[in-house]
Every structure is written in C-alpha cells, then in structure tokens.
Design an enzyme around this catalytic site. Structure first.
Site, PDB file in Angstrom:
ATOM      1  N   ASN A 169      40.311  38.008  42.057  1.00 54.52           N
ATOM      2  CA  ASN A 169      39.023  38.691  41.975  1.00 54.52           C
ATOM      3  C   ASN A 169      39.060  39.743  40.876  1.00 54.52           C
ATOM      4  O   ASN A 169      40.088  40.376  40.624  1.00 54.52           O
ATOM      5  CB  ASN A 169      38.678  39.375  43.300  1.00 54.52           C
ATOM      6  CG  ASN A 169      37.325  40.074  43.248  1.00 54.52           C
ATOM      7  OD1 ASN A 169      36.295  39.439  43.135  1.00 54.52           O
ATOM      8  ND2 ASN A 169      37.338  41.394  43.310  1.00 54.52           N
ATOM      9  N   TYR A 173      34.644  48.756  40.206  1.00 53.76           N
ATOM     10  CA  TYR A 173      34.629  49.806  41.219  1.00 53.76           C
ATOM     11  C   TYR A 173      35.031  51.120  40.541  1.00 53.76           C
ATOM     12  O   TYR A 173      36.093  51.197  39.919  1.00 53.76           O
ATOM     13  CB  TYR A 173      35.625  49.491  42.346  1.00 53.76           C
ATOM     14  CG  TYR A 173      35.626  48.048  42.786  1.00 53.76           C
ATOM     15  CD1 TYR A 173      34.548  47.514  43.491  1.00 53.76           C
ATOM     16  CD2 TYR A 173      36.704  47.199  42.482  1.00 53.76           C
ATOM     17  CE1 TYR A 173      34.553  46.186  43.892  1.00 53.76           C
ATOM     18  CE2 TYR A 173      36.717  45.884  42.886  1.00 53.76           C
ATOM     19  CZ  TYR A 173      35.642  45.369  43.593  1.00 53.76           C
ATOM     20  OH  TYR A 173      35.646  44.051  43.980  1.00 53.76           O
ATOM     21  N   ARG A 174      34.193  52.114  40.677  1.00 50.28           N
ATOM     22  CA  ARG A 174      34.472  53.380  40.007  1.00 50.28           C
ATOM     23  C   ARG A 174      35.840  53.906  40.446  1.00 50.28           C
ATOM     24  O   ARG A 174      36.316  53.640  41.556  1.00 50.28           O
ATOM     25  CB  ARG A 174      33.396  54.392  40.340  1.00 50.28           C
ATOM     26  CG  ARG A 174      33.522  54.942  41.764  1.00 50.28           C
ATOM     27  CD  ARG A 174      32.400  55.855  42.113  1.00 50.28           C
ATOM     28  NE  ARG A 174      32.625  56.546  43.362  1.00 50.28           N
ATOM     29  CZ  ARG A 174      31.696  56.739  44.285  1.00 50.28           C
ATOM     30  NH1 ARG A 174      30.483  56.256  44.121  1.00 50.28           N
ATOM     31  NH2 ARG A 174      31.975  57.414  45.388  1.00 50.28           N
ATOM     32  N   TRP A 187      36.797  50.893  46.967  1.00 50.68           N
ATOM     33  CA  TRP A 187      36.553  49.583  47.546  1.00 50.68           C
ATOM     34  C   TRP A 187      35.694  49.756  48.787  1.00 50.68           C
ATOM     35  O   TRP A 187      36.171  50.185  49.841  1.00 50.68           O
ATOM     36  CB  TRP A 187      37.868  48.905  47.912  1.00 50.68           C
ATOM     37  CG  TRP A 187      38.546  48.238  46.761  1.00 50.68           C
ATOM     38  CD1 TRP A 187      37.965  47.665  45.678  1.00 50.68           C
ATOM     39  CD2 TRP A 187      39.965  48.059  46.591  1.00 50.68           C
ATOM     40  NE1 TRP A 187      38.908  47.136  44.833  1.00 50.68           N
ATOM     41  CE2 TRP A 187      40.149  47.363  45.373  1.00 50.68           C
ATOM     42  CE3 TRP A 187      41.085  48.400  47.342  1.00 50.68           C
ATOM     43  CZ2 TRP A 187      41.409  47.008  44.897  1.00 50.68           C
ATOM     44  CZ3 TRP A 187      42.333  48.051  46.869  1.00 50.68           C
ATOM     45  CH2 TRP A 187      42.494  47.356  45.657  1.00 50.68           C
ATOM     46  N   GLU A 235      35.475  35.450  37.478  1.00 56.90           N
ATOM     47  CA  GLU A 235      34.918  36.187  36.351  1.00 56.90           C
ATOM     48  C   GLU A 235      35.411  35.646  35.014  1.00 56.90           C
ATOM     49  O   GLU A 235      34.645  35.587  34.038  1.00 56.90           O
ATOM     50  CB  GLU A 235      35.242  37.665  36.504  1.00 56.90           C
ATOM     51  CG  GLU A 235      34.530  38.344  37.676  1.00 56.90           C
ATOM     52  CD  GLU A 235      35.100  37.979  39.040  1.00 56.90           C
ATOM     53  OE1 GLU A 235      34.392  38.192  40.054  1.00 56.90           O
ATOM     54  OE2 GLU A 235      36.244  37.489  39.099  1.00 56.90           O
ATOM     55  N   ASP A 285      25.614  58.715  41.285  1.00 58.97           N
ATOM     56  CA  ASP A 285      25.634  57.256  41.343  1.00 58.97           C
ATOM     57  C   ASP A 285      24.405  56.612  40.723  1.00 58.97           C
ATOM     58  O   ASP A 285      23.462  57.293  40.304  1.00 58.97           O
ATOM     59  CB  ASP A 285      25.788  56.793  42.802  1.00 58.97           C
ATOM     60  CG  ASP A 285      26.840  55.719  42.946  1.00 58.97           C
ATOM     61  OD1 ASP A 285      26.818  54.759  42.153  1.00 58.97           O
ATOM     62  OD2 ASP A 285      27.700  55.840  43.844  1.00 58.97           O
TER      63      ASP A 285
END
Length: 634
Positions: A169, A173-174, A187, A235, A285
């Site tokens: 995967n 994710y920041r 996560w 991806e 965000d």
C-alpha cells in the site's frame, strides 16, 4: 522514454511560465504558507523557494495547483480525458475469435504495463544518511498554520506491506516531525496502513515503513486516489498505466520495501505497534478547521536517502479552494466510468471545494422511475470512500454538477423539504468534528430531480403511462428584510431563490433551535424553503463561505430538520449543554503579523503584484469552482 520525475516537471512548468523561483530567504514557519495560499486561491503559478531559512534544500509548492497543471502532471490534455482513458481500458472484448483478440492487443499492452519494474540503480539513493546522521530538521518541513502542533510533512507517499498477506500500500498521511529521527504517523482507523500495523501487532513484530517525497507527479496523485480492492491494482500500477510504462522502483537500503527510484527523498524506518502512542496535532486540515490533538503511532527514521540536488515537495491544506481540489477532481474523472458501470444512470458527479471532498457530493442522473435518486444515493454510499459522504444532492441530467449556483436553485425549486429529503446514518470521516460521535454520524440525501406523479403523491392509473411532471415546484419570494425575533443574529440576507441566511452570535444552548422555530412559523417564512444558520465569523453575502461552514458544522440527523415546510440547517458551533461532548475546533486563520510581513515583502518575492493583498476574506472570486481557478493530507 525517461520516466518523469519531480525535477523534470519543475523544469516543464518553468518553461511554460507556470512556475516562479523565489530567491530571497523565506521562513518555513508560516511565511511560505501565506505566500502559497494567496497563489493557489487566485490560480497563480507554482513556486520554487530556493533559499529556505535553516535548510540547504529548495522547496517546491503548488505544483498541482490548477486544473491545467493537474492535467499536465497526469499526461492528459484535460482532466476529462482521464474518464475516456479508463473507459477504453474497461472496454476489453474477449469475443470475436482471433480477430477480436488481436484488436485488443494495444489495450492488453496497457494492462501489461501496470506492474512496477525493479531497477538496481536509483537516483534517490545517491546520498544516504544512516543512524545518527539522520536529522529531519535539515529538510525544510513546513509549519503551516499558527496553531499547528509543529512542522508537518504534507506530501508524503507512505509505503507499507501487510506482514500477513503481503499486500502493498501507498497512502498519503500527514507526518508531524517530533524530533531529529521521529515523526507521528497519522493512520486513521479506516486506512490500509492502520490495518497493516494491526497485523504486525498480532505477529509481535515491527512494521517496516518507507516514506517517499517526490517522484513522478502521477505517483503523487496515485497515493491520494481511492483505489478499489482489485488484485494487482496499486499506486505504482495506476501511475504506470497513466504513463504507459512500468514504474521504476528500487529496494530500500535498510527496509524490504519497493520505493520509487526517481523520488527526491526516501525516509526509511519502522513503526513499533508495542510502543505507547504519542500526542499528534493540532493540524490545520483540508476541512479549513484544525484537527485537534490525538494519539497516533510513532515512526522511527533509521535512514534517509536522497538525490544529490534534491528538492523538497510540499503542499498546504486549509480553507478551500486549495491544491487538493484538483487531486479530488482528477479522482472524480478517473473513477466516473467505474461508478457508471455499477450505477449506469449516473451522468456525472462532483465534490465541490465548499464540501471539502466528502461533505458534499452532487450527482446527475438519467431518471426513469420513481425513487431512482435514492437508489443512486444509497448505491454511492456503498462505494469505497464514498461511504464518508455527508450530503448527497441528486439532480437531473441536464444540470451541470459543477455549476454550484444552479445546483442549489434546483434544490430550492424541486426538492420539497421532508417529502424529498432523507436522513440516514453511516460512517463519517474521522476528521469530521461535528458528527454525533467519532467517525459515525448522520447523512442527508436531497432529491432535486423532476418528480414523477408517484413521487408527488398523485394517483396513477397506469405505471406504463406515468410521465415526468413538466412543471416545477413554486415558492414565493419573501418580502421582509428582518428576521423575526432574531436573538443573536448579527447579519442576515434572503436570496431570490428560497434561501434565508443568518449569522448568529451564539451565547447559550439551544439558541439557534429557538431562532429556527420562530422563523419557520412566522409570515416571513412563506417564501422561504431553507434557513441557513451560521456562526458569526461567516459572511452571509458569500454563499461559498456559508455552505462551507454549514457542511463542516452539521451532523444532518441532529442539525437539519423541517419545521412548517422550512428546512433548517444549523451550522453553528455545538455546545456541551446541547449534548455535544467533544471539543469544537477553530477555523484556520493566519496570524495577522505574518499577513502583514508578507504584504510588506511581496515586492521582494518576484511574484505578480495583483496578488499583493491577502484573500483570507474568502470572496466569491477566491472560492470559485476548480474548473474556473485553482481537498489531501489527513
């Protein structure tokens, strides 16, 4: 053909006049954010900051910050071409004997190009830091907003492998930098990386992680795409398909993971599921609000590899529109054919910036039978990340889903509150601060299609003979300019198409409930279909600002109700005394001193003078649709 990478894309943008180099020293703490925010909100060029204080590495930002640059990054002339490309791939026909098979050879070659290609020599491994050499402060990671808990890596491609199934995967994710060799790992419970960590915990082992920064812009996009769970589709495969060749990968120098060979940096290390989680956040965000501090796993960096002349890629998220609007639009175009394969009556769909992705989905359909709008909406709620949708508006096929004003006119004209609205529940994005509980809340479906007789409650003698209602639901225009008994209302406005907006300074529990009830039962409400109640920081004259506030601040089951034929939307802050037990976050606002600093230095940056003034007032011009100007990191 050489596979594209970040540096070749930077050169291409510069050649096309789509990138400006900023050579004077700039601060990674807020200043770059203020500059980049002004640029993306006015469709300005990408930026390459060549002199970031405290770092030897240049920083690129806004590379995907317009619809045109997003299309260029994905190798298409226009984002709509993505849908056509996917339709061709889905149109494989295996019949017709040998001739039929041979006709598919070009398509089969495209499919065969999906798996990544392992290479021995990788540009991203020209320089290697190990152990104590690792110091993340040398990389120009941004502190984006005043209340952020620290600097955040905002464009990371986080790579993991399931220790049980071997599933690979890549997600975005920041990552909050918490020390020279440590970051947080955001996560969320619905993310694949979280599932990989759970399986590592069951085996009692650490989870290897690699984080790529840069690479082909198509891969950066792919890390954000909501890929369906299809074997072999990941991806790297998506980026390879978009480029028509296999993506080059290399084995990490300290982890057994495939990393993009053409990235700028790769952070290698591990997450230990046995460790105590650490406070992470707050973070400004993509919702335009701060995500509050919470506990998340820690990522330990054991090595950093990079190019000799690496560029650090970054983005900012916040009040829309931002760069992530174009990533979202690319996903819309890419997955439209798949949605139509499952729900063939779908003509188009769109997630407007005011809805910050999942808060609002507009879908147009070819309607043939009563209840079809609800059939489509329920179907969408069962498709992957579309399960997070909060409000779904269904319109007729002739309505352009990107025409924000037209959509809401259709809602006012064709959706009778209660008759044509449906409340339900389901999963919500964990970033939704207004839901009834964490990651679970209400949803609203609005049927704004032309109604069939059955849907209007009319007698039908023959279903075969039933036809569309040719007329439209009509409402009168309100004549008063004063909201009756408006306790705490500091600004208000009525529109010509059935909406009344009121900004409320809320000082006590249930204040807005009383306002809504009194309004709906007054004479003024006779010409109004919707009462929109917003906080006192919202501009009632800016419908993008109004709807952005509404969608962020409602749980539809709790905050949207019908009183005397008026649909009341309560988009104000919820209080503990009203039963809301979580902390309510602040809207993102840049520090005024930073705004003044950028104003004073603007002439030094070498950027267009017309962008000199701050656009934090969120004018209509600043919040237009992505197809006209310029949501990701979570």
């Amino acid at each position: 053909m050489t596979f594209p990478d970040l540096q070749s894309f930077v050169r291409l943008l510069e050649q096309r006049g789509e990138l400006v180099r900023v050579s004077i020293p700039v601060d990674r703490d807020l200043e770059i954010t203020e500059i980049a925010d002004r640029m993306v909100k006015r469709g300005g060029p990408a930026l390459l900051f060549e002199n970031v204080k405290g770092s030897d590495f240049p920083l690129a930002i806004g590379l995907l910050g317009t619809r045109e640059r997003m299309a260029l990054a994905l190798g298409v002339n226009d984002l709509d071409d993505l849908a056509a490309k996917v339709r061709r791939l889905m149109d494989l026909k295996m019949g017709g004997g040998l001739g039929g098979l041979l006709s598919n050879v070009p398509k089969l070659r495209e499919v065969a190009s999906l798996p990544p290609k392992r290479v021995r020599k990788a540009a991203v491994q020209e320089v290697v830091w190990r152990g104590d050499e690792v110091d993340l402060s040398k990389i120009p990671v941004l502190k984006c907003w005043p209340l952020d808990g620290g600097p955040f890596v905002t464009l990371p491609l986080v790579i993991t492998k399931d220790p049980v199934t071997g599933e690979k995967n890549m997600g975005m994710y920041r990552m909050q930098v918490m020390g020279p060799r440590e970051t947080g790992m955001h996560w969320q419970r619905h993310k694949t990386g979280a599932r990989h960590l759970e399986n590592a915990a069951k085996l009692g082992q650490k989870l290897e992680v690699a984080v790529a920064l840069g690479g082909d812009p198509a891969l950066i996009y792919a890390a954000t795409a909501p890929l369906p769970p299809v074997p072999g589709l990941n991806e790297y495969a998506l980026a390879g398909y978009l480029r028509g060749q296999r993506y080059p990968v290399a084995r990490g120098v300290t982890v057994d993971l495939e990393v993009p060979a053409n990235a700028e940096f790769v952070l290698e290390g591990y997450v230990d599921p046995g460790e105590e989680w650490k406070p992470e956040g707050p973070f400004g965000d993509h919702t335009g609000f701060y995500t509050l501090e919470d506990l998340y796993p820690r990522f330990h960096v054991t090595a950093v590899t990079m190019r000799r002349n690496a560029i650090y890629p970054a983005t900012i998220v916040g009040r829309p529109p931002m760069e992530d609007a174009y990533l979202i639009e690319a996903s819309e175009r890419l997955f439209l054919p798949a949605a139509q394969l499952i729900l063939p009556e779908i003509v188009d769909y769109h997630m407007p910036p005011a809805g910050v992705a999942h808060n609002l989905v507009v879908v147009s359909i070819k309607k043939h039978f009563p209840g079809q709008a609800y059939k489509v909406a329920n179907g969408l709620l069962g498709l992957g990340q579309m399960m997070f949708a909060k409000v779904i508006v269904v319109v007729d096929e002739d309505v352009k889903v990107t025409d924000f004003e037209r959509v809401w006119r259709e809602v006012a004209r064709k959706a009778v509150p209660e008759r044509d609205t449906l409340l339900t529940r389901g999963p919500t994005d964990v970033l939704d601060h207004s839901s009834r509980s964490w990651s679970f809340g209400g949803k609203l479906v609005i049927d704004a299609t032309t109604k069939l007789p059955e849907e209007r409650g009319e007698a039908v003698t023959s279903r075969e003979g039933a036809s569309f209602e040719k007329g439209e639901d009509v409402f009168g225009a309100a004549s008063s300019t004063d909201l009756p008994l408006a306790d705490g209302v500091i600004a208000q406005r009525q529109t010509t198409d059935g909406y009344w907006i009121a900004a409320v300074r809320k000082t006590r529990p249930h204040q807005t409930a009383v306002i809504g009830e009194k309004f709906a039962r007054s004479n003024v409400a006779s010409g109004i279909r919707h009462l929109l109640l917003v906080d006192d920081a919202t501009d009632v004259n800016d419908m993008q600002d109004v709807w952005w506030t509404i969608f962020n601040n409602i749980d539809p089951e709790r905050d949207v109700r019908v009183v005397n034929g008026v649909l009341i939307w309560d988009g104000t802050r919820k209080l503990r005394e009203e039963g809301f037990m979580r902390e309510w976050p602040e809207k993102i606002v840049m520090d005024s001193a930073v705004v003044a600093k950028v104003d004073a230095r603007w002439h030094l940056y070498g950027l267009p003078e017309k962008l000199e003034k701050s656009v934090h007032g969120a004018s209509d011009e600043a919040l237009t649709e992505p197809s006209q100007v310029g949501v990701l990191t979570s």
